[in-house]
Design a protein around this motif. Sequence first.
Motif, PDB file in Angstrom:
ATOM      1  N   ALA A  59     -11.386   1.753  -0.234  1.00  0.00           N
ATOM      2  CA  ALA A  59     -11.624   2.385  -1.532  1.00  0.00           C
ATOM      3  C   ALA A  59     -10.585   3.464  -1.808  1.00  0.00           C
ATOM      4  O   ALA A  59     -10.103   3.604  -2.942  1.00  0.00           O
ATOM      5  CB  ALA A  59     -13.035   2.975  -1.578  1.00  0.00           C
ATOM      6  N   HIS A  60     -10.247   4.231  -0.777  1.00  0.00           N
ATOM      7  CA  HIS A  60      -9.223   5.276  -0.941  1.00  0.00           C
ATOM      8  C   HIS A  60      -7.880   4.667  -1.332  1.00  0.00           C
ATOM      9  O   HIS A  60      -7.211   5.156  -2.249  1.00  0.00           O
ATOM     10  CB  HIS A  60      -9.086   6.075   0.349  1.00  0.00           C
ATOM     11  CG  HIS A  60      -7.990   7.096   0.313  1.00  0.00           C
ATOM     12  ND1 HIS A  60      -8.078   8.269  -0.413  1.00  0.00           N
ATOM     13  CD2 HIS A  60      -6.749   7.109   0.899  1.00  0.00           C
ATOM     14  CE1 HIS A  60      -6.965   8.958  -0.273  1.00  0.00           C
ATOM     15  NE2 HIS A  60      -6.143   8.270   0.507  1.00  0.00           N
ATOM     16  N   ASP A  61      -7.485   3.581  -0.649  1.00  0.00           N
ATOM     17  CA  ASP A  61      -6.219   2.922  -0.969  1.00  0.00           C
ATOM     18  C   ASP A  61      -6.222   2.364  -2.387  1.00  0.00           C
ATOM     19  O   ASP A  61      -5.167   2.271  -3.027  1.00  0.00           O
ATOM     20  CB  ASP A  61      -5.947   1.784   0.026  1.00  0.00           C
ATOM     21  CG  ASP A  61      -5.672   2.304   1.441  1.00  0.00           C
ATOM     22  OD1 ASP A  61      -5.398   3.518   1.581  1.00  0.00           O
ATOM     23  OD2 ASP A  61      -5.748   1.504   2.393  1.00  0.00           O
ATOM     24  N   ALA A  62      -7.417   1.984  -2.874  1.00  0.00           N
ATOM     25  CA  ALA A  62      -7.526   1.431  -4.225  1.00  0.00           C
ATOM     26  C   ALA A  62      -7.658   2.519  -5.285  1.00  0.00           C
ATOM     27  O   ALA A  62      -7.759   2.217  -6.475  1.00  0.00           O
ATOM     28  CB  ALA A  62      -8.731   0.496  -4.296  1.00  0.00           C
ATOM     29  N   GLY A  63      -7.658   3.787  -4.866  1.00  0.00           N
ATOM     30  CA  GLY A  63      -7.758   4.892  -5.816  1.00  0.00           C
ATOM     31  C   GLY A  63      -9.178   5.231  -6.231  1.00  0.00           C
ATOM     32  O   GLY A  63      -9.383   6.026  -7.149  1.00  0.00           O
ATOM     33  N   ASP A  64     -10.163   4.662  -5.563  1.00  0.00           N
ATOM     34  CA  ASP A  64     -11.565   4.946  -5.874  1.00  0.00           C
ATOM     35  C   ASP A  64     -12.068   6.022  -4.913  1.00  0.00           C
ATOM     36  O   ASP A  64     -12.767   5.742  -3.932  1.00  0.00           O
ATOM     37  CB  ASP A  64     -12.392   3.663  -5.744  1.00  0.00           C
ATOM     38  CG  ASP A  64     -13.812   3.818  -6.274  1.00  0.00           C
ATOM     39  OD1 ASP A  64     -14.213   4.959  -6.554  1.00  0.00           O
ATOM     40  OD2 ASP A  64     -14.512   2.793  -6.381  1.00  0.00           O
TER      41      ASP A  64
END
Length: 448
Positions: free
Chosen positions: A183-188
């Motif tokens: 999620a962090h890598d996806a910007g969430d």
Amino acid sequence: MATLEEHSQQVVFVDGTFAELAQEMADYLNVGDEVKPLLEKDQKDEVLKKIIIASPALNSVPEKEFQSSYNLLVYLVLQSDNAGMFLPRVCDNLTKPITSSPVHGPGLALNVLTAVFNQLKVESERDNALRYNVFMAILRFVKLNGFYDTLRRTLPQIPAWLKKWETDEEDQRKLYMEIAEIAHDAGDDETSYQHVLRALRTFDEDEIKEEEAQKLALRALKTSILAPTHYDFQDLLAVPAIQSLSESHPLYHELLVIFAEKDLEDYNDFNEEHEGFIEKEHLDGDRLHRKIRLLTFASLAASTSNQEIPYASIEKALQIPPEDVEMWAIDVIRAGLVEGKLSQSKKVFLVHYTTYRVFTEKQWREVGDRLDGWKVLLRDVVANLRREQANAEAHKKREAEELERRLANVGLGGPSGSGAGMSSGRRGGGGGGGGDRAPRRERNDDDD
């Protein structure tokens, strides 16, 4: 693209015995001669070992044969009592490049992984353990290849899955942290934070002071105070691993309490008392300053009893020049902390709704005071309504009495005129000695 459905099992139709299908797959992978004698001895697991070793070749088969070939391979693996020994290798194959389809390869591989997950039996204890491993493989695949939107749709189901699979705390933690990274890598960032929080809750009371728990607690704390859209810290403060930071990392814990319950003045005091701490810990001072100002505005709105905040009060609380008041009012509305509108003529901010950062005895008293105010207001409204109702009924009664009086007057006037006419007739009869009086003609317009 296929979706993960834990509540139902996907059915794959195959025709043939294990030996027939295994020989077919072995021939397809060019290991048929090695497998044939093993099948004759009914050495099922040895057959599967030969096939699994040769299975990376499936990544180069024609695109139209890719999914059906892997479906057959998975079916064969699931016929073994030791499926857990072979299935990870199949999942590992699918994380490698699909050379026969560079463009559609990742999507095809994810479809197969999803099919593997859905083929596992829902009520099988063995398959529940396998589901966890397959799902972890899917997470690793998503991390390497994207497809976060596909994963996100399944996230609400995961706590129930883990409970059904009877997954231990350590494995739960691994899964939640994998999701947090994706999620962090996806910007969430918010989803990432929520899964870090779930991972933190898996630590037992006697584990919260261990290095892993402390490291994870610090990560959750930093994420929460720096995230531009996260303003509620009460859930974090309730986590035992976070509470333990008051001993191991007291300044971080103090900073969290400021963002959870206090305001800009307290934050400035912290910076003065612990000068250089923000910079030393590589925290974004500008972002923290902006966030505590928004939170201070929310607290100011929540503590206002008459729903009006003078511009001057906002200037003082946020320590800003007069010309910036309206900008910060717009920002706090956009942040979802307060609802209201500006009155430029009165130089006040009209509060319609506000978010309470904490709800303690003080807030309960404020709610009680507001309820008392509303009760007084409602009593006044009811009294006014009753007064108006009484006035309306009295007016209606007066109108009825007036109408009755007028009708009574009309009734009395008719007989009186008739009596006068009769008297005059008798007088005329006496003087002329004549008979009955002729009928009286009604007067009309021609008489004028």
